[in-house]
Structure formats: C-alpha cells, structure tokens
Write an enzyme that holds these catalytic residues in place. Sequence first.
Site, PDB file in Angstrom:
ATOM      1  N   ASP A 201       0.303  63.905  -4.031  1.00 27.52           N
ATOM      2  CA  ASP A 201      -0.386  62.757  -4.645  1.00 27.52           C
ATOM      3  C   ASP A 201      -0.889  63.157  -6.041  1.00 27.52           C
ATOM      4  O   ASP A 201      -1.826  63.941  -6.171  1.00 27.52           O
ATOM      5  CB  ASP A 201      -1.560  62.303  -3.778  1.00 27.52           C
ATOM      6  CG  ASP A 201      -1.104  61.547  -2.540  1.00 27.52           C
ATOM      7  OD1 ASP A 201       0.097  61.237  -2.449  1.00 27.52           O
ATOM      8  OD2 ASP A 201      -1.950  61.264  -1.678  1.00 27.52           O
TER       9      ASP A 201
ATOM     10  N   GLU B 210       3.104  55.914   6.320  1.00 32.73           N
ATOM     11  CA  GLU B 210       3.821  56.359   7.511  1.00 32.73           C
ATOM     12  C   GLU B 210       3.178  55.830   8.795  1.00 32.73           C
ATOM     13  O   GLU B 210       1.964  55.638   8.865  1.00 32.73           O
ATOM     14  CB  GLU B 210       3.855  57.888   7.550  1.00 32.73           C
ATOM     15  CG  GLU B 210       4.596  58.479   6.372  1.00 32.73           C
ATOM     16  CD  GLU B 210       4.393  59.970   6.191  1.00 32.73           C
ATOM     17  OE1 GLU B 210       5.230  60.601   5.525  1.00 32.73           O
ATOM     18  OE2 GLU B 210       3.376  60.500   6.698  1.00 32.73           O
TER      19      GLU B 210
ATOM     20  N   THR C 263      11.254  61.902   7.099  1.00 31.57           N
ATOM     21  CA  THR C 263      11.032  62.830   5.989  1.00 31.57           C
ATOM     22  C   THR C 263      11.504  64.245   6.319  1.00 31.57           C
ATOM     23  O   THR C 263      12.030  64.494   7.397  1.00 31.57           O
ATOM     24  CB  THR C 263       9.538  62.880   5.624  1.00 31.57           C
ATOM     25  OG1 THR C 263       8.805  63.368   6.756  1.00 31.57           O
ATOM     26  CG2 THR C 263       9.014  61.511   5.253  1.00 31.57           C
TER      27      THR C 263
ATOM     28  N   GLU D 257      14.360  61.116   3.517  1.00 27.94           N
ATOM     29  CA  GLU D 257      13.949  61.591   2.201  1.00 27.94           C
ATOM     30  C   GLU D 257      13.464  63.025   2.313  1.00 27.94           C
ATOM     31  O   GLU D 257      13.153  63.512   3.409  1.00 27.94           O
ATOM     32  CB  GLU D 257      12.847  60.701   1.624  1.00 27.94           C
ATOM     33  CG  GLU D 257      11.625  60.587   2.505  1.00 27.94           C
ATOM     34  CD  GLU D 257      10.685  59.469   2.088  1.00 27.94           C
ATOM     35  OE1 GLU D 257       9.473  59.747   1.962  1.00 27.94           O
ATOM     36  OE2 GLU D 257      11.151  58.335   1.898  1.00 27.94           O
TER      37      GLU D 257
ATOM     38  N   LEU E 272       9.179  67.411  -0.099  1.00 25.59           N
ATOM     39  CA  LEU E 272       8.658  68.087  -1.284  1.00 25.59           C
ATOM     40  C   LEU E 272       9.711  68.057  -2.382  1.00 25.59           C
ATOM     41  O   LEU E 272      10.913  68.062  -2.098  1.00 25.59           O
ATOM     42  CB  LEU E 272       8.288  69.540  -0.953  1.00 25.59           C
ATOM     43  CG  LEU E 272       7.261  69.749   0.167  1.00 25.59           C
ATOM     44  CD1 LEU E 272       7.116  71.233   0.487  1.00 25.59           C
ATOM     45  CD2 LEU E 272       5.916  69.148  -0.210  1.00 25.59           C
TER      46      LEU E 272
END
Length: 593
Positions: free
Chosen positions: A180, A265, A421, A459, A462
């Site tokens: 973030d 999520e 993820t 996806e 990191l």
Amino acid sequence: MEDLVCATQRNMGTRMTFQFQERYNFQHERMSGEAIRVERARKQSASYGFKLDGGHVKKRSRLGLPLKASPAKSKEQIHSISEDQMLANYVPVYVMLPLGVVTNENVLEDRMKLEKQLRKLHEAGVDGVMVDVWWGIVESKGPGQYDWSAYRTLFRLVQKCKLKLQVIMSFHQCGGNVGDSVFISLPKWVHKVGEANPDIFYTNYKGIRNKECLSLGVDNEPVFHGRSPIEVYGDYMRSFRDNMKEFLKSQLMVDIEVGLGPAGELRYPSYTQILGWVFPGIGEFQCYDKYLKADFKKAAAEVGHPEWELPDNAGESNDIPESTEFFKSSGTYQTEKGVFFLTWYSNKLLTHGDDILDEANKVFLGYKVKLAAKVSGIHWWYKTESHAAELTAGYYNLNHRDGYRPIARMLSRHNAILNFTCLEMKNDEQPVKARSGAEELVKQVLSGGWAENIEVAGENALARYDRKAYDQILSHARPNGNARFGHPTLKMYGVTYLRLSDNLMMQRNFDIFKGFVKKMHANLDYCPEPERYYHFTKPMERSKPRIPLELLLEATKPLGSYPWLKETDLSVLTGFLHYILATVLRILRIKVN
C-alpha cells in the site's frame, strides 16, 4: 478425530440456521436444465474415463477431478473464431494501475505520463488494465453523493489507448497492508457512524478495532441512516452503472471485481501491518464485535451448547501456531467446540460473499460483463497441521478439509471468476520458519475452481521483474502446456500483473515483461477480439438459486489437485534474449545515427 470433524460439520449443515439457509427442489432444477454443478462433483470416480458433458468429451484425471472441456459455442461463435488453432491457448494479460491513479482529491494523477505508459503497454501486447474504484473517494462528500468525474476521464483514456478494463469496487481502505503506497480511508461519514457505534468495524479479542472495512456482522443491519452496508454497496454500484453505461455498453469492461473485505479480498482482516502484524505471524480472529458475538451465541445455543464462547486462547497476531493453546498439536481447533467455531467463522464469510455478489448481479443484469471475487494467497503456515494463518483469515483449510472449494461452489451460482493471488511465489523463496506452501496452495485453489466448473484468474502478490517469477506464473496459466490442436486441458481465464510503475517501465524490466506477455499469448500477437480466444461474454443473467449450506460444505471433501507439468513448454527465457537483442539493436541505431 476425522470422524468427529465430519460428524460435527454434517450436524452444522443441517442444524445451524444462518441467513443463507434456503431450500429448493433439485429434481426440478435438473429437469429445467439448470442443475447446480455439485451433482457432477459428487459422481466423480477415481479412475480414468470419459464422460459426455454438454456435447463435449470430458476426460477425467486419476484423482477424480473432471478436466475442463472445450467451451460450448454457437454456430455464429464458431464462424467468428480465427482459423489459428493456437488462439485457444491465449491467456490475456492485464496490468494493475497505481493505487493512487485517482487521488484523494478525486483528480486523475499525471494524465500525460499515464497516457504514455498506457500506449506503451498496448504496444507490448497487454490486453488491458485493472483499477480500484475507491468508495472513500467517490462517495466522500456524504451518503449518496457520488462524483465519478475522475474515473470517467480515466476510462476514456483507457479506451483511447485501445485497452480493456478490469474494475474493482473497492469498499475497503488503502493503507496498512503490504504494497500500500498511498492512504485512502473509508468515507468520512462512515467513520462518523463508527464513532458512535464502533462495532461496525472488525474487532479482535482485545477489543482493538480494524477500520480497513466494515464487519460482515453488520451486513444487513440498518446502521447507516436506515441503510445496511449491503444496501450502501448496492446503491454505489447502481450509481457506477448509471454513470458508466457508455463503457459498459461498449464492452470496455471485461469484469467487475466486487470488494468483499480487506484489500478487496474475501477474508477477515486477520493480519494488518498498521496494527503491528509482521510476516509470518498467524494473525488473529476478527469476530468480537457485538454483532458477531451475538450471532455466535445464537448459533451455539441452536446446537445445544449455549455455554460456548468465542476463542480466548488463539494467541496474538505475531505468534506461531505451537505457542497457542488453540493451534498447537491436538489443540482447541481439533475439539468439538473448535470445529464448531471454525465452521461458523468460515460459513459467515461464505454468506457475506454470496450476499454481496447477489446484489452486484442484480445491478449489472443484462450487461456483457462478468463478476469476479478475489481470494487471498495466505501461504505461510500452510505446511503445518493447523494452517493457523488461513484459519484466522476465515479459510477453514486443513489437510483433511478443503477450505477453498466451497468458495468456488458459491461463486458458481453467480457465474463469477475466482481471482487468486501469489501466482509468482515458489516455496524455496520463503523463509524456512514460515512453513510456506505457496506452490501447493495455488494448485489447490485453482484446481478447486476448475472442479466446480468456474473460471479462475490470478495475479502476483508482490512486484517482481525477474524471469523466475514470470515462469512461475506461466506454469499456472496453462498447467498442462499448450494444445497444438483443440483446447488446452486447463487454462486460466486471465492474469493481472501487479503493477504499473516506473520500475516496470525501465527498459530491461520492460523487455523481459514483453517476453512474458508474448508467452502468455502462446507466442501469438495481441488479439483485440476476446471471442477469438474463446472468451464469450453473454449478457449477465440472474444468479442461480442460493446453494444450501449443507451442499456448500460437501465441497470441503479434498479431491487433490490436477497434475501440473514440471516445466511449461513456453518459458520467458526468450524474453531475456529479447532484451539482449533489443539492447544490441538500440546500440546499432545509435551508432548509425
């Protein structure tokens, strides 16, 4: 112990009366041609075989998992498909835009730079971009006061640059989690309600509130001036629909991911850096607000245990499993009380996701767009008996219990995409103390989605720019490699790369990234028509009838994972070679000039 767990889960499936217990006639469903896909999951055998399914031969794996068949096509669709058979292997690539591409002041950040980057992405063959549409920005001025102007400007720019768009309905705070880079809070008027009623936020055992998002305990409570959170989310999405009709009708948007919790999520905010969590801490249960406390007491009383309380022995955020009474070997999580709590805790999450997706489905009915939901890749402590970090997040996943396939089954009634993820991660990259099982986790979740016959996307967790990470993503995109004729046995619906940045745009990094995009596209050029790689998006239909809890819980039976090839037939090695060649050519051009 396994018998106790199974018996307890069966009892809860029939005795607990959560909001989502609805019953309907399955025989009628089958006769009407809309039987829920769970029937197929029940009848799987453990041997090789073939089954006719919708006119396609469906091969079964040794594990009993049905391999995905070729998508059904109409005559018109077949006619429109390219003669290039390799397009069946094409996996589209999207790139996440910066978190603060629209600022807190509701202004598009540095439009000229962004346009240059978007054009460069398009030239590299990227199919589209993903963007968070922040609740805290759009509805910041007051309840029902929406300002979509900056996002309309952004969408026009994306359209101008000939890219598709993935949109996230971001009902969470940005700030406090890994990656973030900006801080965007929930709307101020929401926090004002929270000052008078702090139980609208998730709460841990010590009473600490987490203000990343609203507690699912208030989903249907009229806490916002007579409106419930689900009604607030619905109104927000309706305003988005009404203000973005031109982009919906033009099919600029390929999917709408509905935010269902922290970081968008479907999970509890069990681990939050801003509240002191450090990897690989187990996190903490987040169910101690007054609404979830009351719900648990009611559920416990209904199964004959009014004396049961929420856990008080699950440790703190940065503990390890064996240091707690709850997660240690033969700990509370394996007792009748622990099984009951974990089933209740995870079922509440299922209900939450189901209810909000149902609302989203009503909003976007008739538009050619798909819904999506994101599931977090909590890979640390996966290789322990208790899977503690997954349990605190609401994923009741153990060696003998699949905590993810019920989510996929729930998503199947909305025809929604499961977005997962940590695709780039390998186990040997993680510290030994974390007992990570990232590779096994990805295979489990994707396999569960395919077993429930839904589309799966993913996806990276990191930012990575190296060939090793790209190759790992490729290994999941087509686990059994390319099909020279027909369709690949397994294929992801799409992959979204995290994220657009100056680092990605550095020449060396971007040359390798272009090689990755090319391999995701099965060595083919960019294809602007999704129908040619079998992405047929029909007008959204009403979600199927709600799946009763006991049938969702049947999906907890482990089926194993599909077989993955050890090496893919396409590697990004050529992306690195492409970088070397491009560098040489640039030097030659400089010398010539």
